[in-house]
Design an enzyme around this catalytic site. Structure first.
Site, mmCIF file in Angstrom:
data_model
loop_
_atom_site.group_PDB
_atom_site.id
_atom_site.type_symbol
_atom_site.label_atom_id
_atom_site.label_comp_id
_atom_site.label_asym_id
_atom_site.label_seq_id
_atom_site.Cartn_x
_atom_site.Cartn_y
_atom_site.Cartn_z
ATOM 1 N N ASN A 207 0.854 -1.187 0.000
ATOM 2 C CA ASN A 207 0.000 0.000 0.000
ATOM 3 C C ASN A 207 0.892 1.240 0.000
ATOM 4 O OD1 ASN A 207 0.492 0.945 2.834
ATOM 5 N ND2 ASN A 207 -0.252 -1.120 3.268
ATOM 6 N N ASP A 276 -3.977 -6.382 5.156
ATOM 7 C CA ASP A 276 -4.963 -7.239 5.825
ATOM 8 C C ASP A 276 -4.873 -8.689 5.384
ATOM 9 O OD1 ASP A 276 -6.043 -5.266 7.438
ATOM 10 O OD2 ASP A 276 -7.285 -4.495 5.802
ATOM 11 N N ASP A 303 -3.511 -9.745 13.330
ATOM 12 C CA ASP A 303 -3.597 -8.349 13.750
ATOM 13 C C ASP A 303 -2.537 -8.138 14.838
ATOM 14 O OD1 ASP A 303 -4.287 -5.922 15.123
ATOM 15 O OD2 ASP A 303 -6.160 -5.967 13.995
ATOM 16 N N ILE A 304 -1.495 -7.415 14.490
ATOM 17 C CA ILE A 304 -0.337 -7.265 15.389
ATOM 18 C C ILE A 304 -0.738 -6.545 16.674
ATOM 19 C CG2 ILE A 304 2.001 -6.304 15.578
ATOM 20 C CD1 ILE A 304 2.066 -6.553 12.430
ATOM 21 N N PHE A 320 -3.610 3.365 15.540
ATOM 22 C CA PHE A 320 -4.012 4.348 14.539
ATOM 23 C C PHE A 320 -5.198 3.784 13.776
ATOM 24 C CE2 PHE A 320 -1.322 8.083 13.658
ATOM 25 C CZ PHE A 320 -0.447 7.958 14.723
ATOM 26 N N LYS A 334 -13.199 0.680 16.577
ATOM 27 C CA LYS A 334 -11.895 -0.008 16.500
ATOM 28 C C LYS A 334 -11.170 0.068 17.834
ATOM 29 C CE LYS A 334 -10.270 0.147 12.484
ATOM 30 N NZ LYS A 334 -9.799 0.602 11.210
ATOM 31 N N LYS A 338 -10.229 -3.307 19.792
ATOM 32 C CA LYS A 338 -8.822 -3.671 20.017
ATOM 33 C C LYS A 338 -8.372 -3.378 21.453
ATOM 34 C CE LYS A 338 -7.530 -3.230 15.164
ATOM 35 N NZ LYS A 338 -6.432 -3.360 14.223
HETATM 36 O O1 C5P Z 1 -7.963 -2.657 11.764
HETATM 37 P P1 C5P Z 1 -7.110 -1.584 11.225
HETATM 38 O O2 C5P Z 1 -6.101 -2.069 10.212
HETATM 39 O O3 C5P Z 1 -7.818 -0.404 10.700
HETATM 40 O O4 C5P Z 1 -6.325 -1.067 12.515
HETATM 41 C C1 C5P Z 1 -5.362 -0.094 12.445
HETATM 42 C C2 C5P Z 1 -4.442 -0.202 13.627
HETATM 43 O O5 C5P Z 1 -4.114 -1.557 13.889
HETATM 44 C C3 C5P Z 1 -3.107 0.459 13.373
HETATM 45 O O6 C5P Z 1 -2.606 0.900 14.625
HETATM 46 C C4 C5P Z 1 -2.289 -0.660 12.760
HETATM 47 O O7 C5P Z 1 -0.902 -0.447 12.897
HETATM 48 C C5 C5P Z 1 -2.766 -1.845 13.566
HETATM 49 N N1 C5P Z 1 -2.771 -3.122 12.806
HETATM 50 C C6 C5P Z 1 -1.926 -4.147 13.161
HETATM 51 N N2 C5P Z 1 -1.957 -5.339 12.506
HETATM 52 C C7 C5P Z 1 -2.832 -5.530 11.492
HETATM 53 C C8 C5P Z 1 -3.711 -4.512 11.112
HETATM 54 C C9 C5P Z 1 -3.659 -3.308 11.787
HETATM 55 O O8 C5P Z 1 -1.119 -3.950 14.073
HETATM 56 N N3 C5P Z 1 -2.850 -6.704 10.851
#
Ligand code: C5P
Length: 396
Positions: A207, A276, A303-304, A320, A334, A338
């Site tokens: 991206n 994603d 999702d980290i 973020f 969100k 989270k």
């Molecule tokens: O769910 P979304 O991608 O919108 O969430 C954004 C937040 O989650 C950001 O802080 C991003 O760095 C973190 N994130 C993550 N791992 C993912 C997707 C998003 O750490 N696979």
């Protein structure tokens, strides 16, 4: 702009030519600069160069009868928010380490009240000289910030340690010295940039995240006194000084790096634009462009951030949210999903790749709008907000 007053001391070394660039950098950052030169510095570059660049008369002599101010050695340090000496010769450092005040610049240093930073510049033998090394140890113990020196080609033709840092890096340290230190002694782990999910030997899904916001947050956390580890996707940015960077490619790499570091972290800030999905049917070799329809099978990435918040004893977590519509509603959902004490919400249209941004901070108390500004300015506000919440949560 946060205009500050910088006192720049210039001592006599060939690196003086870089000090002119340093002045430009500081002035460009919006600071007011007053230059004080030693007599030997003026043998390399005339005071008029600095006078022209700063718009202020340069001080050289303690006993200048032309000036009304006979207390310049006191008033100039009271005026300054930060004091930087670049280049700092071995002789100047020796005087500083021993409290010797025999000219205007060394007297100013002895009478200072503001933070003092020095950028040593000398031949590699002079730098390694035991007396000089003793002085450096003493200066560090006295709270003087020693910037560099760097290693490389020297004006005398030798190669080694002793080169003055480049102007840009010195300016970063000066800016950092001017910031409050609410995260002193804390460890901050940050993810930044895009991830890249491999399709074949040459292609992938990624991206347009530039990493600018994540790198600005890393710089702001370093400026606030933290020890910063930056887990970074592929970007073309230089990490801020003082930050340890771990380079990663895919989301899985990023998760592995975060898992290896997170136990040590007090605060985790997820700024990365993590893909994603990753490609299930990756090809080892380059896929040939035969005239057929290529189907990619995509599976969700971990999702980290959610992994970190789900840990037993998680660090203070900041996320973020980049949305293209319904910003507040989606972002708050969100934050709750989270389990984040703090989330920075921004619109994709204004955020991605740009130098400035607009952010809304969401926490348990509601929303805090940060108006459009440079990403560094926003990052400083975000870090200050996170530090306040962290301190409240940990009662420090
Ligand atoms: O769910 P979304 O991608 O919108 O969430 C954004 C937040 O989650 C950001 O802080 C991003 O760095 C973190 N994130 C993550 N791992 C993912 C997707 C998003 O750490 N696979």
């Amino acid at each position: 702009m946060n205009q500050k007053k910088i006192l720049l001391g210039v001592t006599g070394g060939i690196a003086v030519y870089k000090s002119a660039e340093l002045v430009r950098q500081l002035v460009k950052a919006g600071h007011e600069v007053q230059v004080v030169m030693t007599r030997s510095a003026t043998e390399f570059v005339g005071p008029v160069t600095f006078q022209a660049l700063t718009g202020r008369d340069v001080f050289v002599d303690m006993w200048d009868k032309q000036r009304g101010d006979s207390m310049a050695h006191i008033s100039l340090t009271r005026w300054a928010d930060a004091f930087v000496v670049a280049p700092a010769t071995a002789n100047f450092l020796a005087k500083l380490a021993n409290g010797i005040a025999d000219d205007l610049l060394s007297t100013l240093a002895a009478a200072r009240e503001c933070p003092l930073l020095v950028a040593p510049a000398m031949n590699k033998q002079m730098w390694g000289n035991p007396a000089n090394q003793r002085n450096i140890v003493q200066l560090k113990a006295d709270g003087v910030a020693i910037l560099g020196p760097a290693s490389g080609f020297q004006a005398c033709g030798e190669v080694g340690e002793g080169r003055m840092l480049e102007a840009e890096e010195i300016a970063l340290h000066v800016d950092a010295a001017l910031q409050p230190k609410p995260l002193a002694g804390k460890k901050v782990l940050i993810t930044a940039g895009p991830t890249f999910e491999r399709i074949d030997a040459v292609r992938g899904i990624t991206n347009p995240s530039s990493g600018k916001m994540g790198y600005a947050v890393a710089r702001a956390a370093w400026e606030a006194g933290a020890e910063v580890t930056l887990v970074s996707g592929q970007v073309s940015l230089t990490p801020p000084p003082g930050c340890r960077r771990i380079d990663v490619v895919s989301a899985q790499d990023m998760l592995n790096a975060v898992n290896a570091e997170v136990d040590a972290a007090d605060i985790f800030i997820g700024v990365a634009a993590v893909a994603d999905y990753y490609v299930l049917n990756q090809s080892e070799q380059k896929i040939k462009k035969d005239a057929h329809i290529l189907t990619l099978e995509l599976a969700p990435n971990p999702d980290i951030l959610a992994n970190v918040t789900a840990r037993d004893n998680p660090p203070f977590c900041v996320g973020f949210a980049a949305e293209s519509e319904n910003l507040l509603e989606y972002a708050e959902a969100k934050r709750r999903r989270k389990k984040l004490p703090l989330l920075a919400a921004n619109l994709v249209q204004t955020a991605i790749g740009a130098d400035d941004n607009e952010i809304i901070l969401l926490d348990d108390e509601g929303e805090h709008r940060l108006p459009r500004a440079d990403k560094l300015e926003l990052a400083r506000k975000l870090v200050a907000h996170a530090a306040r919440l962290y301190a409240r949560q940990n009662k420090v």
